[in-house]
Design a protein around this motif. Structure first.
Motif, PDB file in Angstrom:
ATOM      1  N   PRO A 236      41.132   0.887  -3.185  1.00  0.00           N
ATOM      2  CA  PRO A 236      41.116   0.243  -4.511  1.00  0.00           C
ATOM      3  C   PRO A 236      40.425  -1.123  -4.512  1.00  0.00           C
ATOM      4  CG  PRO A 236      43.384   0.509  -3.696  1.00  0.00           C
ATOM      5  CD  PRO A 236      42.494   1.203  -2.724  1.00  0.00           C
ATOM      6  N   ASP A 237      40.327  -1.753  -3.347  1.00  0.00           N
ATOM      7  CA  ASP A 237      39.663  -3.055  -3.304  1.00  0.00           C
ATOM      8  C   ASP A 237      38.149  -2.941  -3.266  1.00  0.00           C
ATOM      9  OD1 ASP A 237      41.809  -4.771  -3.572  1.00  0.00           O
ATOM     10  OD2 ASP A 237      42.420  -4.382  -1.497  1.00  0.00           O
ATOM     11  N   ARG A 238      37.660  -1.705  -3.150  1.00  0.00           N
ATOM     12  CA  ARG A 238      36.205  -1.521  -3.167  1.00  0.00           C
ATOM     13  C   ARG A 238      35.708  -0.905  -4.479  1.00  0.00           C
ATOM     14  NH1 ARG A 238      34.071   1.942   1.233  1.00  0.00           N
ATOM     15  NH2 ARG A 238      32.249   1.721  -0.093  1.00  0.00           N
ATOM     16  N   SER A 239      36.620  -0.779  -5.442  1.00  0.00           N
ATOM     17  CA  SER A 239      36.223  -0.128  -6.690  1.00  0.00           C
ATOM     18  C   SER A 239      35.359  -1.062  -7.534  1.00  0.00           C
ATOM     19  CB  SER A 239      37.476   0.255  -7.483  1.00  0.00           C
ATOM     20  OG  SER A 239      37.100   0.854  -8.694  1.00  0.00           O
ATOM     21  N   HIS A 240      34.216  -0.549  -8.003  1.00  0.00           N
ATOM     22  CA  HIS A 240      33.433  -1.362  -8.951  1.00  0.00           C
ATOM     23  C   HIS A 240      33.810  -1.011 -10.392  1.00  0.00           C
ATOM     24  CE1 HIS A 240      31.037   2.324  -9.060  1.00  0.00           C
ATOM     25  NE2 HIS A 240      30.319   1.839 -10.053  1.00  0.00           N
ATOM     26  N   VAL A 241      34.856  -0.158 -10.535  1.00  0.00           N
ATOM     27  CA  VAL A 241      35.354   0.183 -11.863  1.00  0.00           C
ATOM     28  C   VAL A 241      36.623  -0.626 -12.147  1.00  0.00           C
ATOM     29  CG1 VAL A 241      36.187   2.029 -13.373  1.00  0.00           C
ATOM     30  CG2 VAL A 241      34.465   2.531 -11.629  1.00  0.00           C
ATOM     31  N   ILE A 242      36.659  -1.240 -13.298  1.00  0.00           N
ATOM     32  CA  ILE A 242      37.837  -1.974 -13.763  1.00  0.00           C
ATOM     33  C   ILE A 242      38.408  -1.137 -14.907  1.00  0.00           C
ATOM     34  CG2 ILE A 242      38.621  -4.112 -14.851  1.00  0.00           C
ATOM     35  CD1 ILE A 242      36.026  -5.403 -13.560  1.00  0.00           C
ATOM     36  N   TYR A 243      39.664  -0.715 -14.755  1.00  0.00           N
ATOM     37  CA  TYR A 243      40.255   0.231 -15.699  1.00  0.00           C
ATOM     38  C   TYR A 243      41.234  -0.499 -16.619  1.00  0.00           C
ATOM     39  CZ  TYR A 243      43.020   4.279 -17.260  1.00  0.00           C
ATOM     40  OH  TYR A 243      43.672   5.223 -18.006  1.00  0.00           O
ATOM     41  N   SER A 244      41.158  -0.190 -17.891  1.00  0.00           N
ATOM     42  CA  SER A 244      42.042  -0.832 -18.859  1.00  0.00           C
ATOM     43  C   SER A 244      42.752   0.244 -19.681  1.00  0.00           C
ATOM     44  CB  SER A 244      41.172  -1.714 -19.755  1.00  0.00           C
ATOM     45  OG  SER A 244      41.831  -2.029 -20.948  1.00  0.00           O
ATOM     46  N   SER A 245      44.074   0.119 -19.803  1.00  0.00           N
ATOM     47  CA  SER A 245      44.779   1.043 -20.685  1.00  0.00           C
ATOM     48  C   SER A 245      45.940   0.319 -21.359  1.00  0.00           C
ATOM     49  CB  SER A 245      45.243   2.289 -19.947  1.00  0.00           C
ATOM     50  OG  SER A 245      45.699   3.247 -20.892  1.00  0.00           O
ATOM     51  N   SER A 246      46.668   1.055 -22.194  1.00  0.00           N
ATOM     52  CA  SER A 246      47.576   0.383 -23.111  1.00  0.00           C
ATOM     53  C   SER A 246      48.726   1.304 -23.502  1.00  0.00           C
ATOM     54  CB  SER A 246      46.761   0.024 -24.350  1.00  0.00           C
ATOM     55  OG  SER A 246      47.567  -0.477 -25.371  1.00  0.00           O
ATOM     56  N   PHE A 247      49.869   0.718 -23.838  1.00  0.00           N
ATOM     57  CA  PHE A 247      50.971   1.495 -24.406  1.00  0.00           C
ATOM     58  C   PHE A 247      50.893   1.540 -25.939  1.00  0.00           C
ATOM     59  CE2 PHE A 247      52.572   0.047 -20.260  1.00  0.00           C
ATOM     60  CZ  PHE A 247      52.918   1.277 -19.708  1.00  0.00           C
ATOM     61  N   SER A 248      49.839   0.946 -26.499  1.00  0.00           N
ATOM     62  CA  SER A 248      49.741   0.841 -27.971  1.00  0.00           C
ATOM     63  C   SER A 248      49.671   2.193 -28.657  1.00  0.00           C
ATOM     64  CB  SER A 248      48.506   0.046 -28.374  1.00  0.00           C
ATOM     65  OG  SER A 248      48.689  -1.314 -28.093  1.00  0.00           O
ATOM     66  N   LYS A 249      48.902   3.126 -28.075  1.00  0.00           N
ATOM     67  CA  LYS A 249      48.676   4.393 -28.765  1.00  0.00           C
ATOM     68  C   LYS A 249      49.654   5.464 -28.303  1.00  0.00           C
ATOM     69  CE  LYS A 249      45.305   2.330 -30.823  1.00  0.00           C
ATOM     70  NZ  LYS A 249      44.569   1.483 -29.957  1.00  0.00           N
ATOM     71  N   THR A 250      50.236   5.298 -27.127  1.00  0.00           N
ATOM     72  CA  THR A 250      51.169   6.304 -26.605  1.00  0.00           C
ATOM     73  C   THR A 250      52.614   5.974 -26.955  1.00  0.00           C
ATOM     74  OG1 THR A 250      51.177   5.081 -24.527  1.00  0.00           O
ATOM     75  CG2 THR A 250      49.735   7.003 -24.656  1.00  0.00           C
ATOM     76  N   LEU A 251      52.912   4.683 -27.180  1.00  0.00           N
ATOM     77  CA  LEU A 251      54.298   4.285 -27.430  1.00  0.00           C
ATOM     78  C   LEU A 251      54.338   3.534 -28.764  1.00  0.00           C
ATOM     79  CD1 LEU A 251      56.929   4.675 -25.853  1.00  0.00           C
ATOM     80  CD2 LEU A 251      56.497   2.507 -24.695  1.00  0.00           C
ATOM     81  N   VAL A 252      54.098   2.236 -28.730  1.00  0.00           N
ATOM     82  CA  VAL A 252      53.980   1.449 -29.973  1.00  0.00           C
ATOM     83  C   VAL A 252      53.008   0.299 -29.733  1.00  0.00           C
ATOM     84  CG1 VAL A 252      56.247   1.922 -31.002  1.00  0.00           C
ATOM     85  CG2 VAL A 252      56.036   0.104 -29.294  1.00  0.00           C
ATOM     86  N   PRO A 253      52.231  -0.068 -30.753  1.00  0.00           N
ATOM     87  CA  PRO A 253      51.279  -1.160 -30.564  1.00  0.00           C
ATOM     88  C   PRO A 253      51.901  -2.557 -30.675  1.00  0.00           C
ATOM     89  CG  PRO A 253      50.949  -0.142 -32.710  1.00  0.00           C
ATOM     90  CD  PRO A 253      52.021   0.650 -32.019  1.00  0.00           C
ATOM     91  N   GLY A 254      53.014  -2.653 -31.401  1.00  0.00           N
ATOM     92  CA  GLY A 254      53.547  -3.976 -31.719  1.00  0.00           C
ATOM     93  C   GLY A 254      54.164  -4.719 -30.546  1.00  0.00           C
TER      94      GLY A 254
END
Ligand code: PMP
Length: 409
Positions: A236-254
């Motif tokens: 994982p320390d050699r990954s050039h991909v930075i991944y972003s995700s969220s609980f906004s759409k699966t749970l609640v955005p607020g």
């Protein structure tokens, strides 16, 4: 005797704004949404998760459980990296360690902080055409030079990407591979592999924004770019991909709970940037989510997927009936949006005024293009529409489009 305060010379506030502030723009969508927020208008414009599906009782119980379990610590300042049990859960699912996970206050904050730590003025940032407007808005103050990547029904055209990489020394590529906002399209597996190879070869970082990936209602799940990179490097320390995700759409955005997964040097910088932004994401909110991830989240994802799948199918069936044959639209396999392309020369911004007269609204597509264009496109959201709203709204929109197309003939 009346008191008169001494006159103060007035300071020119606008002239005192930073260059960064001057680059900021009002969200075009927010301005548009104001027009569409009349109570009797059926709006397919907003990108809101369906509120009637929110697990209110479960959130209430989770808040109670967190307060009981942690006492005052649930209301205290906490670490910038985020609540450890939540980071552990995220890390375990991704096959990484909590040191590779940073909790952020909505993935929108993640995008802003990534812009802050990665983009210098004039850096080339590659974006899909069209792409998520909120990301363009987050990066813009840091002075990127956007270069657009052509897309088709399978997402980014990787042949075109190669040509762009040869022509421009790019810093990063921002992509939404699953059920993209705004088009609803998904990047094919073959292209995911090619995109990874090309970006690694040219030394370009990838910011993979994936708030919708778990909301697949049709077809096979595809590995994320981050997962593929991890399989290839094993580190994982050699990954050039930075991944972003969220609980906004699966749970609640607020609750504003989201996260970034990345190599430690990136996470360490994010921690410093976040300290300056808000010290940490609200402690109790993170604890609430950590209480919910094991049982409630998987059930909630099933509920949301089912509802959005039905709504998408319904909207697509109505579009087939109501729209003239020369109008094209995407048929997403997940997420909340679909994308409509009208014949060249149609102006959807002008069309919106006429649609609102007929009590239906959408978002014109052009603000989603970093470099302009797309006047003949629009985004429709089906996530919070009832069958009746879909029936009446799409019918009214079809009429509006027919009328506009006839006027140009
Ligand atoms: N990225 C994309 C592609 C989105 O569509 C959204 C929300 N519309 C966000 C990021 C921001 O989501 P949040 O801050 O609620 O996690």
């Amino acid at each position: 005797m009346t008191f008169s305060p001494p006159a103060l010379p007035s300071v020119d506030l606008a002239a005192r704004l930073s260059g960064r502030a001057r680059r900021m723009t009002a969200s075009a969508i927010r301005e548009i949404l104001k027009v569409t927020q009349q109570p009797d208008v059926i709006s397919f414009a907003g990108g809101l998760p369906a509120p009637e599906l929110f697990p209110i009782e479960e959130v209430r119980r989770a808040a109670d459980a967190a307060l009981t379990k942690y006492g005052p610590a649930a209301l205290q300042y906490s670490t910038t990296e985020g609540h450890l049990p939540l980071r552990e859960w995220i890390a375990a699912r991704a096959g990484i360690t909590p040191a590779h996970v940073q909790i952020v206050t909505g993935s929108q904050q993640g995008l802003d902080l990534l812009g802050k730590i990665l983009i210098d003025e004039g850096d080339v940032v590659l974006v899909e055409a069209p792409t998520y407007l909120g990301a363009l808005q987050s990066f813009l103050p840091y002075g990127p030079r956007y270069v657009e990547l052509p897309t088709d029904e399978h997402g980014i055209d990787t042949d075109a990407l190669e040509a762009v990489l040869r022509a421009h020394p790019a810093k990063l590529l921002y992509a939404i591979p699953n059920f993209q906002n705004p088009t609803g399209r998904t990047l094919s597996l073959e292209r995911r592999r090619r995109l990874l190879e090309l970006t690694a070869q040219y030394g370009v970082l990838v910011v993979e924004d994936d708030p919708y990936g778990k909301l697949r209602f049709r077809g096979e799940e595809l590995p994320s770019l981050y997962q593929l990179a991890l399989e290839l490097t094993g580190d994982p320390d050699r990954s050039h991909v930075i991944y972003s995700s969220s609980f906004s759409k699966t749970l609640v955005p607020g609750l504003r709970d989201a996260w970034v997964q990345a190599a430690r040097p990136i996470i360490e910088k994010l921690v410093q940037a976040k300290q300056g932004a808000d010290l940490h994401t609200p402690t109790l909110n993170q604890m609430i989510v950590a209480e919910l991830v094991h049982d409630v989240l998987p059930r909630q994802i099933e509920t949301v997927k089912k509802a959005y799948g039905e709504r998408a199918q319904d909207m697509i069936a109505r579009l087939r009936e109501a729209f003239p044959p020369e109008v094209q639209f995407t048929t997403p396999e997940g997420g909340m949006f679909l994308w409509v392309t009208l014949p060249e020369g149609t102006d959807t911004t002008a069309l919106l005024t006429r649609a609102v007269e007929r009590k239906v609204a959408f978002v014109p597509g052009s603000p989603f293009y970093a470099l302009g264009g797309g006047q003949n496109t629009m985004r429709l959201s089906y996530s919070s529409a009832t069958p009746e709203q879909i029936r009446r709204g799409i019918h009214a929109l079809g009429e509006t489009i027919r009328e506009a197309l006839e006027a140009t003939r």
